[in-house]
Design an enzyme around this catalytic site. Structure first.
Site, PDB file in Angstrom:
ATOM      1  N   GLU A 100      -4.459  -8.965   0.037  1.00  0.00           N
ATOM      2  CA  GLU A 100      -4.944  -8.664   1.392  1.00  0.00           C
ATOM      3  C   GLU A 100      -6.451  -8.501   1.344  1.00  0.00           C
ATOM      4  OE1 GLU A 100      -2.434  -5.996   3.745  1.00  0.00           O
ATOM      5  OE2 GLU A 100      -4.283  -5.095   4.531  1.00  0.00           O
ATOM      6  N   GLU A 134       0.819  -1.215   0.000  1.00  0.00           N
ATOM      7  CA  GLU A 134       0.000   0.000   0.000  1.00  0.00           C
ATOM      8  C   GLU A 134       0.852   1.265   0.000  1.00  0.00           C
ATOM      9  OE1 GLU A 134      -2.819  -0.380   3.205  1.00  0.00           O
ATOM     10  OE2 GLU A 134      -3.834  -2.075   2.263  1.00  0.00           O
TER      11      GLU A 134
END
Length: 866
Positions: free
Chosen positions: A517, A438
């Protein structure tokens, strides 16, 4: 220093069936964990050999000082760190090195220091490593006092907070090793083994070895490579002689052929090893072993992942490294327990979120059969901004955590990445490298240079595996060009990325996709709601009932019906992964609850796990077991203790590997439910609550395969105590996980039982930690008391070393450990365990204690004063 040479040798020699007959190895690697002194303070001059540390606390490593403290709502790390304090601490260890080792090289290796680990030997500064997740080795040789006293000193600084977005612990929290070698030896992480061609008949094995020559003159080194089977038979051999420059290094390349190789896979994790032996003349100078697993990988943009030519879906879990009540301090057996639970559930893949995990985890992944997405960084340089309700990159280098790795990235990223790659690239379990998680650089106003640089480093150090990253807000990253620079794109759920697989597969047909994820569902063990609660309301699934059946559930607890999530639940996420052939697999967040990232006080844990902090499975664990295994099983929820709700209709759900199930209440059938297009992943009965017995029977192909029964418990009346391991060897750092369970007078489990329990240990053992899985519990992990939560609590016990001194009139056998548990007004419970060894170990490096042993906080079970 002379330049590094590179030499290739094409000769391949192969034979099978010879028994392993090892030369006496000149390399000695031993644990250096025992006998350290510690103080949680910043002490001036503590690195000096003459410093008096006799009043410091004595302990063994690995050690996490933060987990020993009390929870504090004002702790500087806040919710990300689980409201536990950080700070600065010092470690020292005095030891003697025999005079006869003066012609050897002696190295110390720290597998992990969190963070800013700074090391001295005899007052000489060896170095500092900011990143707390990658190991470092230092050469002690030039500064050692052979035949005399030596002092290692380590300063650990985690005072600037927050240093991460989760709980990182504090201290020398992984193992420490001392290694002695000859002056001509294989470098640290100095081998690289690959299998460039694999068929049923043979595997071509390529071996690259970096050799250091610390002698001043050139040496002719004979290098023998041997492939060893799991039972130490020599399967193939290659011998070559190479010139190693004086005070320099040489890289040699050799090839071997392994006939009829047994392949590594999650179902059959077959391992070989490569033994490298260095000789000068007839004298053996070094032996070094490298793990080898033979397997092939193919990543297909349309058909998914193929392992050894067969399609396979990554059934994965993301996990942080903390071990619940033990914090980040690595206890190998505690980690092994966790991985066994995941394996029993059908998990076949791990993502090391969001940093390099321990060498022990990598070894266990090889041995137990987990595919690994091996991640190096959570943050690079940039932080997050918002623009028009969209996440964008900050224009400056302020990072994701205020005092996180962004402060060190520019100086240290290349070395940290290279070291991570070299440490792990020989593990067959590793199938993907992830260079970030991220990272804002992927978004608008980000930059592309860093992903290019990191990707090029990976492809240079290990071109055999693809480069990946876990990216959120894929819809905006699609427009920046960032994802085109990855070999495989990881879709984190943030920004709705988990809903874009099909659209992006059409838009970007060459892209290889996996759910890196997803999902981010939440659940608190034993807690339920019938109304759905998603953070992103637009994605919510329908409520189970019109009126909430369980309004009494605390707002900080999450429902175990798989109806509490950020944006997608476990069943819907798995449906996408299972039915879209081009999605390689998924890694849910997370396997286990973890300290920190709690969402705010009073919650101190991340409640995303399908197993709680104490290793008690939650209901969703059994959903995955029903999908990822074929073992006969059925699990029903919720529990059946609902006083005051008589007549209220309660949804009863079942997860099963059967194709149908029948539910009975007090012996009366409530009907059969079948797995079909309307009920793909769970079965449901709407049951008016009546106390008694709820029984479910699963069938497959018309045959009964599994049964489960839950009963309404009466008033709580007794405590039951069970240990999963009775015999403990301190040399192996064995643990016993003791379960405390509240029952009624008839032995029925009370799913809402709450009692304070006092624990007493007599004999050579200590309490390492206690907890109950309650994300709102602020009771310290180191304690002699624990409160049961929803009927359960855990005590973790380890045996101690040294002589067992039995007190007068103590009714206990030598090395016997007696654990008693007391609840006020109830019959005391007692367990008898046994220590199998005093735990004294022999070492060529003799400890030189700087003072008498002081009380360890674990010994007394009392949290230290911070």
């Amino acid at each position: 220093m002379k330049p590094i040479l590179s030499v290739s040798l094409a000769l391949i020699v192969s034979f099978a069936g010879s028994l392993f007959a090892a030369d006496s190895s000149p390399r000695n690697r031993e644990s250096f964990d025992a006998g350290w002194a510690f103080v949680k303070d910043d002490i001036k001059g503590a690195e000096k050999p003459s410093f008096d540390a006799s009043d410091w606390r004595k302990l063994d490593l690995p050690h996490d000082w933060s987990v020993e403290a009390n929870f504090d709502p004002d702790a500087r790390g806040g919710a990300p760190r689980g409201y536990l304090p950080a700070g600065i601490g010092w470690y020292r260890k005095a030891f003697k090195v025999p005079e006869n080792l003066s012609k050897k090289r002696v190295f110390i290796e720290f597998d992990g220091i969190y963070m800013n680990g700074e090391v001295w030997i005899n007052g000489h500064h060896l170095g500092k490593r900011p990143y707390g997740y990658i190991g470092v080795q230092y050469d002690l040789t030039p500064h050692l006092n052979f035949g005399g006293r030596n002092v290692i000193a380590v300063r650990v600084d985690d005072s600037l907070q927050p240093s991460a977005r989760w709980y990182g612990g504090a201290g020398i929290y992984r193992h420490v090793w001392l290694t002695q070698t000859s002056p001509v030896h294989v470098n640290h992480w100095g081998t690289y083994v690959t299998t460039p061609e694999v068929t049923d008949e043979a595997a071509e094995v390529a071996m690259e070895t970096t050799i250091s020559n610390n002698l001043p003159t050139d040496q002719k080194v004979t290098v023998t490579q041997e492939i060893l089977s799991a039972d130490d038979q020599i399967m193939a051999t290659n011998v070559g002689t190479f010139a190693a420059p004086g005070s320099g290094q040489v890289v040699v390349e050799q090839g071997l052929q392994l006939k009829q190789p047994k392949l590594w896979s999650p179902d059959s994790p077959h391992l070989y090893s490569v033994r490298t032996t260095l000789r000068i003349g007839t004298e053996v100078y070094d032996t070094y072993e490298t793990p080898l697993g033979v397997r092939t990988l193919r990543f297909d943009r349309n058909e998914g992942l193929f392992l050894n030519g067969e399609p396979i879906i990554m059934q994965g879990m993301c996990n942080h490294q903390d071990l619940g009540p033990l914090g980040t301090a690595l206890w190998d057996q505690a980690l092994e327990r966790r991985l066994k639970m995941l394996k029993d559930m059908g998990c076949n893949a791990l993502r090391t979120a969001h940093y390099p995990h321990s060498p022990e985890l990598m070894r266990m992944a090889d041995e137990m059969g987990f595919m690994v997405v091996d991640e190096t960084f959570d943050e690079w340089r940039r932080g997050w901004n918002f623009e028009n309700n969209q996440l964008v990159s900050s224009p400056n280098d302020r990072g994701k955590a205020r005092n996180g790795y962004n402060k060190y990235f520019t100086e240290w990223a290349e070395r940290d990445l290279v070291d991570h790659l070299k440490r792990d690239r020989n593990h067959p379990s590793v199938i993907l490298w992830s260079i970030g998680n991220e990272v804002p650089e992927a978004q608008k106003y980000g930059e592309l240079e860093t992903v290019k640089v990191l990707g090029d480093i990976v492809r240079k150090i290990d071109p055999t595996r693809p480069v990946s990253a876990g990216i959120n807000h894929i819809h905006t990253a699609n427009e920046t060009g960032f994802l085109d620079l990855l070999d495989v794109v990881g879709y984190n759920g943030g920004g709705g990325s988990c809903f874009l697989y099909e659209e992006d597969h059409e838009r970007f047909p060459d892209r290889i996709i996996y759910a890196s994820e997803v999902p981010h569902s939440l659940q608190t063990r034993g807690e339920y709601r019938t109304h759905t609660n998603y953070r992103e309301k637009k994605h919510q699934t329908p409520n189970l009932t019109e009126t909430e059946v369980f309004p009494e559930t605390d707002a900080w607890y999450e429902s175990s019906y798989d109806n509490a999530s950020v944006r997608i639940n476990a069943r819907d996420s798995w449906h996408l992964t299972k039915t879209l052939p081009y999605v390689l697999g998924e890694f849910r967040w997370t396997g286990f609850d973890y300290i920190g990232e709690s969402g705010g006080w009073p919650r101190v844990l991340g409640n995303y796990g399908i197993i709680d902090l104490c290793n008690f499975p939650k209901d969703t664990y059994y959903f995955y077991q029903s999908q990822w295994t074929d073992k006969p099983m059925i699990h029903i929820l919720p529990h059946w203790n609902w006083p005051g709700k008589e007549g209220t209709v309660i949804p009863v759900h079942a997860y099963t590997t059967g194709d149908e199930a029948e539910l009975f209440l007090n012996g009366e059938s409530l009907g059969i439910r079948k797995i079909n297009e309307q009920n793909l992943y769970n079965l449901e009965w709407m049951v008016p609550y009546t106390p008694g017995e709820l029984k479910a029977v699963a069938h497959k192909d018309g045959k009964e395969i599994a049964t489960t029964t839950i009963r309404t418990a009466g008033p709580p009346a007794q405590l039951k105590m069970e240990a999963d391991q009775i015999e403990l060897d301190p040399r192996q750092r064995d643990l016993s996980y003791i379960t405390l369970r509240v029952e009624d007078a008839d032995g029925n489990f009370d799913p809402k039982g709450e009692r304070w329990v006092s624990i007493n240990v007599r004999g050579p053992a200590r309490i390492l930690g206690v907890h109950n899985g309650d994300p709102l519990s602020h009771h310290p992990f180191q304690s002699k008391t624990v409160r049961t939560f929803n009927g359960l609590a855990r005590v973790i016990l380890a045996s101690t070393t040294g002589e067992d001194v039995i007190k007068p009139n103590e009714e206990r056998e030598p090395n016997e450990i007696i654990v008693s548990a007391n609840v006020r007004g109830w019959e005391p419970q007692e367990l008898r365990l046994k220590r199998t060894h005093e735990g004294k170990s022999e070492s060529v490096f003799t400890p030189d204690d700087s003072g008498p042993r002081t009380t360890d906080v674990y010994d007394e079970g009392v949290p230290p004063v911070d």
